[in-house]
Design an enzyme around this catalytic site. Structure first.
Site, PDB file in Angstrom:
ATOM      1  N   GLY A  12       0.779  -1.241   0.000  1.00 21.80           N
ATOM      2  CA  GLY A  12       0.000   0.000   0.000  1.00 21.80           C
ATOM      3  C   GLY A  12       0.803   1.279   0.000  1.00 21.80           C
ATOM      4  O   GLY A  12       0.318   2.322   0.447  1.00 21.80           O
ATOM      5  N   HIS A 114       1.211   1.260 -13.071  1.00 16.47           N
ATOM      6  CA  HIS A 114       1.950   0.090 -13.547  1.00 16.47           C
ATOM      7  C   HIS A 114       3.443   0.421 -13.570  1.00 16.47           C
ATOM      8  O   HIS A 114       3.822   1.478 -14.084  1.00 16.47           O
ATOM      9  CB  HIS A 114       1.455  -0.294 -14.955  1.00 16.47           C
ATOM     10  CG  HIS A 114       2.120  -1.517 -15.457  1.00 16.47           C
ATOM     11  ND1 HIS A 114       1.787  -2.784 -15.000  1.00 16.47           N
ATOM     12  CD2 HIS A 114       3.141  -1.697 -16.331  1.00 16.47           C
ATOM     13  CE1 HIS A 114       2.561  -3.671 -15.586  1.00 16.47           C
ATOM     14  NE2 HIS A 114       3.393  -3.028 -16.403  1.00 16.47           N
ATOM     15  N   GLU A 179       6.617   6.400  -8.963  1.00 10.56           N
ATOM     16  CA  GLU A 179       5.195   6.046  -8.814  1.00 10.56           C
ATOM     17  C   GLU A 179       4.542   6.939  -7.771  1.00 10.56           C
ATOM     18  O   GLU A 179       3.429   7.426  -7.953  1.00 10.56           O
ATOM     19  CB  GLU A 179       5.044   4.570  -8.387  1.00 10.56           C
ATOM     20  CG  GLU A 179       5.514   3.573  -9.422  1.00 10.56           C
ATOM     21  CD  GLU A 179       5.299   2.124  -8.964  1.00 10.56           C
ATOM     22  OE1 GLU A 179       4.297   1.835  -8.305  1.00 10.56           O
ATOM     23  OE2 GLU A 179       6.158   1.276  -9.273  1.00 10.56           O
TER      24      GLU A 179
HETATM   25  C1  GRF Z   1       3.632  -1.119  -7.465  1.00  9.26           C
HETATM   26  O1  GRF Z   1       4.880  -1.385  -8.032  1.00  9.26           O
HETATM   27  C2  GRF Z   1       2.617  -0.840  -8.554  1.00  9.26           C
HETATM   28  O2  GRF Z   1       3.171  -0.212  -9.664  1.00  9.26           O
HETATM   29  C3  GRF Z   1       2.142  -2.221  -8.913  1.00  9.26           C
HETATM   30  O3  GRF Z   1       2.123  -2.931  -7.698  1.00  9.26           O
HETATM   31  C4  GRF Z   1       3.036  -2.343  -6.777  1.00  9.26           C
HETATM   32  C5  GRF Z   1       2.234  -1.987  -5.554  1.00  9.26           C
HETATM   33  O4  GRF Z   1       3.020  -1.465  -4.518  1.00  9.26           O
HETATM   34  N1  GRF Z   1       0.860  -2.148  -9.572  1.00  9.26           N
HETATM   35  P1  GRF Z   1       2.321  -0.755  -3.291  1.00  9.26           P
HETATM   36  O5  GRF Z   1       1.353  -1.775  -2.678  1.00  9.26           O
HETATM   37  O6  GRF Z   1       1.615   0.462  -3.773  1.00  9.26           O
HETATM   38  O7  GRF Z   1       3.436  -0.440  -2.328  1.00  9.26           O
END
Ligand code: GRF
Length: 205
Positions: A12, A114, A179
């Site tokens: 998360g 992603h 991200e």
């Molecule tokens: C991230 O790398 C996202 O891009 C992918 O899953 C991972 C989730 O990480 N879809 P988190 O749970 O947000 O730390």
């Protein structure tokens, strides 16, 4: 104000970056609910600490169809004000493919992050896919969710240079940093109604 529902399955950290931006009043959206399909998802505790309501709708052992499961999510979202007229749904490490019915109901209201520059390396282990392929650059993509796998219109991408000595771990870490920047940014653009979808393209004003 719009209501936000975030779906998670694990750590998360993307959810956390979005919720923290909302707390800092950078995004005009109400964080209505965080839903996990796994009872032990670490992100649940993080959300609770940030004062956001959480709910577990366990998918393991669920006997019905994909849509029957998703219907339970849709019901929970709707009960918490995340409707198909006034809601935004963010998939943040939600490790399930969602049904076409769910996508249709929340048309252009579901976002995903992603860890690659789509359309390169969709699916799982994208960072490893980029390294194995020998790419010089990778990155991350926030996109609308459509009925395909990581195929919806792109909203924001961020590029990360791949180093010669990168491992899956080091590359994933640098991508994750990006991200955490672009996901809140995309939610903000959506909340401020600055994204228009035109076919495969998004137009950001
Ligand atoms: C991230 O790398 C996202 O891009 C992918 O899953 C991972 C989730 O990480 N879809 P988190 O749970 O947000 O730390």
């Amino acid at each position: 104000m719009l209501n936000l529902g975030i779906l998670i399955s694990g750590r998360g950290s993307n959810m956390e970056s979005i919720l923290k931006s909302i707390k800092k009043k950078r995004i005009p959206i109400n964080p209505a609910i965080v839903i996990s399909n796994k009872p032990n998802a670490k992100g649940l505790k993080v959300a609770e600490k940030l004062g956001v309501k959480t709910l577990v709708i366990e998918s393991k052992g669920f006997k019905g169809s994909r849509w029957q499961y998703d219907k339970k999510i849709v019901e929970a979202l709707t009960e918490n004000g995340v409707t198909s007229r006034n809601g935004l749904v963010c998939l943040a490490g939600f490790m399930r493919i969602i049904s076409p019915e769910f996508v249709k109901k929340y048309k252009n209201r579901i976002l995903n992050i992603h860890p690659a520059l789509l359309p390169a390396f969709p699916g799982l282990d994208s960072q490893k896919q980029a390294l194995d392929y020998g790419s010089k650059y990778s990155g991350c993509t926030v996109h609308f969710v459509d009925a395909g796998m990581d195929t919806g219109p792109v909203i924001i991408q961020s590029v990360v240079k791949i180093k010669e000595n990168d491992t899956e771990e080091t590359l994933s870490k640098r991508i994750l940093k990006e991200e955490h920047k672009i996901y809140p940014e995309a939610v903000n653009l959506f909340a401020r109604k600055k994204i228009k979808v035109s076919g495969r393209r998004t137009i950001i004003s």
